[in-house]
Design a protein around this motif. Structure first.
Motif: not given
Length: 139
Positions: A40-42, A94-98, A100-101, A132-134
């Motif tokens: 999954y790309s996200a 980081m925010f956009s990837a987190a 999307a995930s 943890l990403a957030f």
């Protein structure tokens, strides 16, 4: 120039960068230990953003340690401009990837119930990794 809390070359700045590194490494490890994240790309883009954040934070932590040990001043105009610009770019990534995930994790867990149907997906690890990403982004 006035010293601000968590600015480059201070103890609080070093603590901030080390805590960012720890959270990014924990999130990456949680995502990689789960099965099927690279499909999954996200999740893949979040993992890429976390690795970028980990490398950037470790580099700045080493720079802070060097400045504290040798009593160097990191508050030059060029140095601060580069740090602020790269921090903003990494934070936006980081925010956009987190986000999307997180949306993909909610979709899997609540909307289509993939987690119940496919037990090989590590949905709890994906959720932990997104949280943890957030936290990494907030730091």
């Amino acid at each position: 120039m006035k010293r601000v809390v968590e600015s480059p070359g201070t103890w609080s700045g070093m603590a901030l960068r080390l805590s960012q590194s720890v959270c990014a490494a924990a999130s990456t490890f949680s995502m990689v230990s789960g099965f099927g994240y690279s499909n999954y790309s996200a999740f893949f883009s979040m993992n890429l953003a976390l690795i970028l954040q980990l490398l950037w934070s470790l580099g700045l932590a080493y720079k802070d340690i060097f400045a504290l040990r040798n009593k160097k001043d990191l508050h030059t105009r060029d140095n601060l401009l580069i740090i602020v610009m790269v921090d903003w770019v990494v934070a936006i990534f980081m925010f956009s990837a987190a986000c999307a995930s997180a949306s993909l994790t909610i979709f899997f867990m609540r909307d289509v119930n993939f987690c119940a149907a496919y037990s090989r997906l590590a949905c709890r690890q994906f959720t932990l990794s997104v949280v943890l990403a957030f936290i990494t982004w907030l730091l």
